[in-house]
Scaffold this active site. Structure first.
Site, PDB file in Angstrom:
ATOM      1  N   HIS A 123      22.257 -20.369  29.043  1.00 54.85           N
ATOM      2  CA  HIS A 123      22.700 -18.964  28.863  1.00 54.85           C
ATOM      3  C   HIS A 123      21.859 -18.365  27.580  1.00 54.85           C
ATOM      4  O   HIS A 123      21.459 -19.352  26.931  1.00 54.85           O
ATOM      5  CB  HIS A 123      24.039 -19.051  28.138  1.00 54.85           C
ATOM      6  N   ASP A 200      26.337 -27.286  25.067  1.00 52.31           N
ATOM      7  CA  ASP A 200      27.056 -26.093  25.211  1.00 52.31           C
ATOM      8  C   ASP A 200      28.008 -26.270  26.091  1.00 52.31           C
ATOM      9  O   ASP A 200      28.195 -26.246  27.315  1.00 52.31           O
ATOM     10  CB  ASP A 200      26.147 -24.937  25.689  1.00 52.31           C
ATOM     11  N   GLN A 203      31.471 -23.250  29.107  1.00 51.40           N
ATOM     12  CA  GLN A 203      32.296 -23.288  30.610  1.00 51.40           C
ATOM     13  C   GLN A 203      32.820 -24.482  30.942  1.00 51.40           C
ATOM     14  O   GLN A 203      33.242 -24.464  32.025  1.00 51.40           O
ATOM     15  CB  GLN A 203      31.155 -22.837  31.491  1.00 51.40           C
ATOM     16  N   LYS A 226      37.454 -18.401  25.643  1.00 47.54           N
ATOM     17  CA  LYS A 226      37.187 -18.757  26.985  1.00 47.54           C
ATOM     18  C   LYS A 226      38.214 -19.920  27.586  1.00 47.54           C
ATOM     19  O   LYS A 226      38.377 -20.401  28.511  1.00 47.54           O
ATOM     20  CB  LYS A 226      35.774 -19.279  27.266  1.00 47.54           C
ATOM     21  N   CYS A 364      23.730 -13.235  31.335  1.00 45.93           N
ATOM     22  CA  CYS A 364      23.081 -13.569  30.303  1.00 45.93           C
ATOM     23  C   CYS A 364      22.187 -14.688  30.508  1.00 45.93           C
ATOM     24  O   CYS A 364      22.262 -15.818  29.625  1.00 45.93           O
ATOM     25  CB  CYS A 364      24.005 -13.992  28.921  1.00 45.93           C
TER      26      CYS A 364
HETATM   27  N1  PMP Z   1      27.188 -20.539  26.731  1.00 45.61           N
HETATM   28  C1  PMP Z   1      27.746 -20.256  27.981  1.00 45.61           C
HETATM   29  C2  PMP Z   1      27.556 -21.179  29.080  1.00 45.61           C
HETATM   30  C3  PMP Z   1      28.524 -19.159  28.138  1.00 45.61           C
HETATM   31  O1  PMP Z   1      28.832 -18.883  29.566  1.00 45.61           O
HETATM   32  C4  PMP Z   1      28.708 -18.232  27.140  1.00 45.61           C
HETATM   33  C5  PMP Z   1      29.606 -17.037  27.410  1.00 45.61           C
HETATM   34  N2  PMP Z   1      29.241 -16.276  28.673  1.00 45.61           N
HETATM   35  C6  PMP Z   1      28.114 -18.272  26.022  1.00 45.61           C
HETATM   36  C7  PMP Z   1      27.245 -19.506  25.807  1.00 45.61           C
HETATM   37  C8  PMP Z   1      28.193 -17.655  24.915  1.00 45.61           C
HETATM   38  O2  PMP Z   1      29.691 -17.593  24.449  1.00 45.61           O
HETATM   39  P1  PMP Z   1      30.162 -16.425  23.198  1.00 45.61           P
HETATM   40  O3  PMP Z   1      29.928 -15.148  23.866  1.00 45.61           O
HETATM   41  O4  PMP Z   1      31.614 -16.881  23.294  1.00 45.61           O
HETATM   42  O5  PMP Z   1      29.534 -16.732  22.179  1.00 45.61           O
END
Ligand code: PMP
Length: 405
Positions: A123, A200, A203, A226, A364
């Site tokens: 991401h 990270d 997910q 999430k 993203c």
């Molecule tokens: N890493 C991953 C794999 C994600 O899916 C996301 C959210 N789409 C993020 C980081 C970022 O999370 P947040 O917007 O809650 O900071």
């Protein structure tokens, strides 16, 4: 799990609303999950009956708010099986957790020419902070490639290590491909090369058991929103021996022991990393959400979502010209796809008119889109409250839209 699904759905008031006169089918759980009533009630209750700033007051409410906040930290500790609450730092979310780590770790342990290893399926929040550090300090970013099924190439990963490698930072479950990366093995490889590893878990944490000790993760990050919790709260887990050695991220109240204009000393863990008033109401919400997940059992939730994903993959593949991105042997509850040459945005917009909320775009993860040779996908991502009949609605919706093109 199946027997309780209607009961579970009743816990989430939003699931009974309609969109454009159609029952809502919410398949954008990878972006954020819906909230059970007890999480929202806990937020409201605390504002109405406890609210006071934490860690600061001698008065009754402040102490009660502090107790709730620190009890939430203990709930998180148990949930991820950290050794101590000193290892649980509250942040605003995954993004802030990664920025904190990159900044503090980068300041202390990285010099020009040093290297970080990330993967091609990160991401942006696990790419851009490293790029900002690269611009500041001249570090290099090495990228683990993947095969066409969306599995990381572990042989290539091994080859990326050099004497300049200082840290590995990889995603547990891809928010696009659904790939579950073999992070335990990847952490062991990093350790064999004498470097720590950041996971990270944005997910993975809502969908599977994540045990930081079992993984031997040095750092692990996730967001409350999430996993059925509120927005604005997240966690940075770090092994105490690492967090102890890292400098603070932001300066301000609460993170200090003593301040004078000559010299300031910093607070102990985890407060050293928590400058300013924390979202102590949000942390209560996170703890309630984790209790809710525990109440149903993460293994049962995982089994239910696995069944949904298998069913969805099978049904989606029946649709002519369906292209699914991500066919890893180990995969989570995320499916990215395109149908023929229908633009992902058009497909998403028309599905929305049928009451079906899916994600469209690059998610993203633009470097991953480049690797796949596409601009974006439609993404359906599932949660504990989704049903097979909602998947049937999605499939019927896609078929209907396809016929229009
Ligand atoms: N890493 C991953 C794999 C994600 O899916 C996301 C959210 N789409 C993020 C980081 C970022 O999370 P947040 O917007 O809650 O900071």
């Amino acid at each position: 799990m199946n027997v309780d699904i209607q009961k579970i759905r009743e816990d989430f008031p939003i699931l009974s609303r309609t969109v454009y006169g159609k029952p809502l089918v919410y398949f954008d759980n990878g972006a954020t999950t819906q909230k059970p009533r007890l999480v929202v009630d806990a937020l409201v209750d605390e504002y109405y009956s406890v609210n006071a700033n934490v860690h600061r007051g001698v008065h009754y409410l402040s102490q009660q708010a502090t107790e709730l906040h620190e009890a939430s930290r203990e709930t998180v500790r148990q949930f991820i099986n950290a050794r101590s609450t000193n290892e649980v730092v509250f942040t605003r979310g995954t993004t802030e957790s990664i920025n904190l780590l990159v900044s503090s770790f980068g300041d202390e342990f990285m010099e020009e020419g040093d290297e970080v290893i990330v993967s091609v399926m990160e991401h942006h929040s696990n790419i851009v902070p490293w790029q900002l550090l690269a611009a500041r300090k001249g570090i290099a970013i090495k990228v683990i490639p993947m095969n066409d099924r969306g599995e990381l190439l572990l042989d290539e990963y091994e080859k990326l290590f050099s004497e300049r490698t200082k840290i590995v930072s990889v995603v547990h479950v891809s928010n696009v491909l659904g790939t579950v990366n073999p992070v335990k093995e990847m952490i062991a490889t990093a350790h064999a090369h004498g470097v720590p590893c950041l996971i990270d878990a944005a997910q993975s944490i809502p969908h599977m058991k994540v045990d930081v000790q079992e993984l031997d993760a040095d750092f692990l990050v996730f967001s409350a929103h999430k996993i059925y919790g509120p927005t604005g709260v997240g966690v940075l887990y770090g092994k105490e021996e690492w967090l102890d050695r890292l400098p603070p991220y932001q300066g301000g109240g609460e993170m200090i022991q003593h301040v004078s204009f000559e010299k300031t000393t910093f607070n102990e863990l985890p407060f050293k990393f928590e400058a300013g008033t924390p979202d102590y109401i949000g942390t209560t919400g996170l703890a309630k959400a984790l209790d809710y997940v525990n109440g149903h059992g993460i293994e049962q939730i995982a089994a239910h979502e696995h069944e949904l994903t298998t069913y969805a993959l099978q049904r989606l593949k029946e649709i002519p010209h369906m292209r699914i991105f991500g066919e890893a042997a180990e995969r989570g509850a995320v499916i990215s796809f395109l149908v023929g040459d229908i633009h992902h945005f058009d497909l998403g917009t028309l599905l929305d008119r049928l009451g079906i909320a899916v994600r469209t775009g690059h998610h993203c993860a633009q470097p991953l889109m480049q690797r796949l040779g596409i601009e974006g996908t439609v993404r359906a991502s599932f949660a504990m409250y989704n049903t097979k009949s909602e998947i049937d609605t999605l499939v019927a919706g896609i078929e209907r839209v396809s016929k229009m093109f």
